[in-house]
Design a protein around this motif. Structure first.
Motif, PDB file in Angstrom:
ATOM      1  N   PRO A  62      11.031  -2.843   6.428  1.00  0.00           N
ATOM      2  CA  PRO A  62      10.891  -1.455   6.843  1.00  0.00           C
ATOM      3  C   PRO A  62       9.827  -0.724   6.012  1.00  0.00           C
ATOM      4  CG  PRO A  62      12.712  -1.647   5.309  1.00  0.00           C
ATOM      5  CD  PRO A  62      12.134  -3.042   5.460  1.00  0.00           C
ATOM      6  N   VAL A  63       9.288   0.343   6.598  1.00  0.00           N
ATOM      7  CA  VAL A  63       8.462   1.272   5.813  1.00  0.00           C
ATOM      8  C   VAL A  63       9.448   2.187   5.085  1.00  0.00           C
ATOM      9  CG1 VAL A  63       6.793   3.158   5.946  1.00  0.00           C
ATOM     10  CG2 VAL A  63       6.598   1.201   7.503  1.00  0.00           C
ATOM     11  N   VAL A  64       9.340   2.270   3.780  1.00  0.00           N
ATOM     12  CA  VAL A  64      10.279   3.136   3.064  1.00  0.00           C
ATOM     13  C   VAL A  64       9.572   4.398   2.592  1.00  0.00           C
ATOM     14  CG1 VAL A  64      11.643   1.153   2.294  1.00  0.00           C
ATOM     15  CG2 VAL A  64       9.926   2.137   0.762  1.00  0.00           C
ATOM     16  N   GLY A 101       4.216 -11.074   1.473  1.00  0.00           N
ATOM     17  CA  GLY A 101       4.506 -10.026   2.434  1.00  0.00           C
ATOM     18  C   GLY A 101       3.640  -8.813   2.119  1.00  0.00           C
ATOM     19  N   PHE A 102       3.535  -7.903   3.061  1.00  0.00           N
ATOM     20  CA  PHE A 102       2.762  -6.677   2.830  1.00  0.00           C
ATOM     21  C   PHE A 102       3.612  -5.493   3.271  1.00  0.00           C
ATOM     22  CE2 PHE A 102      -0.554  -3.545   4.185  1.00  0.00           C
ATOM     23  CZ  PHE A 102      -1.052  -3.295   2.911  1.00  0.00           C
ATOM     24  N   LEU A 103       3.913  -4.608   2.318  1.00  0.00           N
ATOM     25  CA  LEU A 103       4.818  -3.491   2.578  1.00  0.00           C
ATOM     26  C   LEU A 103       4.069  -2.168   2.495  1.00  0.00           C
ATOM     27  CD1 LEU A 103       7.840  -4.557   0.293  1.00  0.00           C
ATOM     28  CD2 LEU A 103       7.329  -5.259   2.642  1.00  0.00           C
ATOM     29  N   LEU A 104       4.543  -1.203   3.258  1.00  0.00           N
ATOM     30  CA  LEU A 104       4.026   0.164   3.149  1.00  0.00           C
ATOM     31  C   LEU A 104       5.122   1.050   2.575  1.00  0.00           C
ATOM     32  CD1 LEU A 104       2.077   0.932   6.437  1.00  0.00           C
ATOM     33  CD2 LEU A 104       1.208   0.096   4.252  1.00  0.00           C
ATOM     34  N   ARG A 105       4.718   1.900   1.668  1.00  0.00           N
ATOM     35  CA  ARG A 105       5.670   2.835   1.064  1.00  0.00           C
ATOM     36  C   ARG A 105       5.063   4.229   1.087  1.00  0.00           C
ATOM     37  NH1 ARG A 105       6.473   0.547  -4.028  1.00  0.00           N
ATOM     38  NH2 ARG A 105       5.050   1.951  -5.079  1.00  0.00           N
ATOM     39  N   ILE A 106       5.817   5.162   1.611  1.00  0.00           N
ATOM     40  CA  ILE A 106       5.344   6.547   1.700  1.00  0.00           C
ATOM     41  C   ILE A 106       5.743   7.266   0.406  1.00  0.00           C
ATOM     42  CG2 ILE A 106       5.418   8.659   3.091  1.00  0.00           C
ATOM     43  CD1 ILE A 106       4.481   6.207   4.659  1.00  0.00           C
ATOM     44  N   PHE A 162       0.887  -1.157   0.000  1.00  0.00           N
ATOM     45  CA  PHE A 162       0.000   0.000   0.000  1.00  0.00           C
ATOM     46  C   PHE A 162       0.926   1.208   0.000  1.00  0.00           C
ATOM     47  CE2 PHE A 162      -2.947   2.957   2.462  1.00  0.00           C
ATOM     48  CZ  PHE A 162      -3.780   3.193   1.380  1.00  0.00           C
ATOM     49  N   ALA A 163       0.641   2.176  -0.859  1.00  0.00           N
ATOM     50  CA  ALA A 163       1.606   3.256  -1.092  1.00  0.00           C
ATOM     51  C   ALA A 163       0.939   4.625  -1.033  1.00  0.00           C
ATOM     52  CB  ALA A 163       2.282   3.051  -2.449  1.00  0.00           C
ATOM     53  N   PRO A 164       0.506   5.033   0.159  1.00  0.00           N
ATOM     54  CA  PRO A 164      -0.208   6.312   0.244  1.00  0.00           C
ATOM     55  C   PRO A 164       0.705   7.524   0.058  1.00  0.00           C
ATOM     56  CG  PRO A 164       0.118   5.396   2.441  1.00  0.00           C
ATOM     57  CD  PRO A 164       0.634   4.365   1.472  1.00  0.00           C
ATOM     58  N   SER A 165       0.117   8.604  -0.420  1.00  0.00           N
ATOM     59  CA  SER A 165       0.808   9.898  -0.479  1.00  0.00           C
ATOM     60  C   SER A 165       0.488  10.640   0.814  1.00  0.00           C
ATOM     61  CB  SER A 165       0.302  10.710  -1.673  1.00  0.00           C
ATOM     62  OG  SER A 165       0.477   9.972  -2.859  1.00  0.00           O
ATOM     63  N   PRO A 166       1.499  11.131   1.524  1.00  0.00           N
ATOM     64  CA  PRO A 166       1.249  11.742   2.841  1.00  0.00           C
ATOM     65  C   PRO A 166       0.784  13.193   2.728  1.00  0.00           C
ATOM     66  CG  PRO A 166       3.595  11.661   2.403  1.00  0.00           C
ATOM     67  CD  PRO A 166       2.925  11.041   1.215  1.00  0.00           C
ATOM     68  N   SER A 167      -0.363  13.373   2.082  1.00  0.00           N
ATOM     69  CA  SER A 167      -0.867  14.734   1.873  1.00  0.00           C
ATOM     70  C   SER A 167      -1.914  15.108   2.919  1.00  0.00           C
ATOM     71  CB  SER A 167      -1.458  14.854   0.465  1.00  0.00           C
ATOM     72  OG  SER A 167      -2.413  13.840   0.264  1.00  0.00           O
ATOM     73  N   GLY A 168      -2.227  14.184   3.811  1.00  0.00           N
ATOM     74  CA  GLY A 168      -3.215  14.442   4.860  1.00  0.00           C
ATOM     75  C   GLY A 168      -3.653  13.111   5.441  1.00  0.00           C
TER      76      GLY A 168
END
Ligand code: GLU
Length: 302
Positions: free
Chosen positions: A67-69, A34-39, A5-11
């Motif tokens: 890691p969260v990258v 596996g399940f990764l998060l990417r900012i 899941f790769a959200p944009s940290p806009s809010g």
């Protein structure tokens, strides 16, 4: 192999984003990935938003593999891909302003919004003249075709436009379409689950992966959450974030329960419970219409 899941940290994430994150988790975990998060913080960053997004995902019961990258920490990786594409003759500098592109794109060539190729065949002298004017150069892909087909788990074969997309913006920052392709391959992500608003961008990303010699992931583009006017859910629609719902007295488990119900699983209040009966082929194919001012209930049963 991994999903992500790769959200944009806009809010803060709204219920549509949380539902997509939940689906990405379900697709990954139900297939032993596996399940990764990417900012995805190459633009539109709001301070503190990434941390709040992680907190909200954890609060509804999702877990992920470290890691969260963050993309902003990975710029050399994108530059390496750009160097490879450039060495193979797949790029050119573009000096057009946004306005020039908009005006040119209304001319009757190519798909809507496609770059019309103004700078594609500039001579070295013409390029230098533009540099001398102080125009910043973006770097574009020299696409060798205009269409590319991908296969999507929910949409089947999907054929869409490829144009000379931007790889590096005029301000030197790598473009989303490049970064996402490089990251997915580097993180061994072979399953991309995301909102179906991104389906039209997928053929160009898959083409870019192919040019870079990278594997094309499996795709599943899932329906969005809409407001009662039939538009994509947005912050202005009311109490649409987890924190908004909590301020109204709902618990994260109740919010998860509503998301579960919208997916055809009434009664679940943890992601693990949902996992038991999760079958991609049974997912609702229609958007979920949500009235955030009413009770947090699906307004139409799937
Ligand atoms: N960062 C993008 C977004 O939040 C998602 C990109 C993707 O999933 O490929 O809309």
């Amino acid at each position: 192999m991994n999903g992500r899941f790769a959200p944009s940290p806009s809010g803060d994430l709204h219920l549509g984003n949380l539902r997509t994150g939940l689906l990405a988790w379900l697709f990954a975990r139900s297939t032993g990935r596996g399940f990764l998060l990417r900012i995805e913080d190459l633009d539109r960053v709001k301070k503190g938003a990434a941390q709040r997004q992680l907190e909200d995902l954890a609060a509804i019961g999702l877990d992920w593999d470290p890691p969260v990258v963050a993309q902003s920490e990975r710029l050399p990786l994108y530059e390496e891909a750009i160097t490879r594409l450039t060495a193979a003759g797949h790029t050119y500098e573009c000096f057009c302003t946004r306005r020039e592109i908009q005006q040119a794109a209304t001319a009757p060539h190519g798909p809507m919004g496609a770059y019309p190729g103004t700078c594609r065949n500039l001579t070295e002298k013409e390029q230098q003249a533009r540099r001398d004017e102080g125009r910043p150069a973006a770097l574009r892909l020299r696409a060798e075709l205009t269409e590319f087909a991908i296969t999507d788990e929910l949409h089947g074969e999907y054929r869409g436009a490829v144009d000379d997309l931007v790889l590096r913006r005029g301000d030197g920052i790598p473009a989303y379409n490049l970064a996402v392709v490089v990251d997915d391959a580097d993180q061994r992500i072979d399953q991309v689950v995301r909102g179906d608003d991104l389906l039209p961008s997928t053929p160009r990303q898959a083409y870019l992966a192919t040019l870079l010699g990278l594997p094309v992931p499996h795709y599943a583009h899932v329906p969005l959450v809409l407001n009662t006017a039939g538009q994509r859910l947005a912050k202005r629609d009311g109490a649409v974030t987890l924190r908004d719902r909590q301020a109204l007295g709902e618990t994260p488990a109740q919010v998860l329960g509503s998301l579960a119900e919208s997916l055809g699983f009434p009664g679940a209040d943890t992601p693990r419970e949902l996992l038991k009966g999760f079958r991609p082929e049974n997912l609702p194919r229609e958007p979920w219409t949500l009235d955030p001012n009413g009770l947090l209930q699906p307004s139409s049963q799937p």
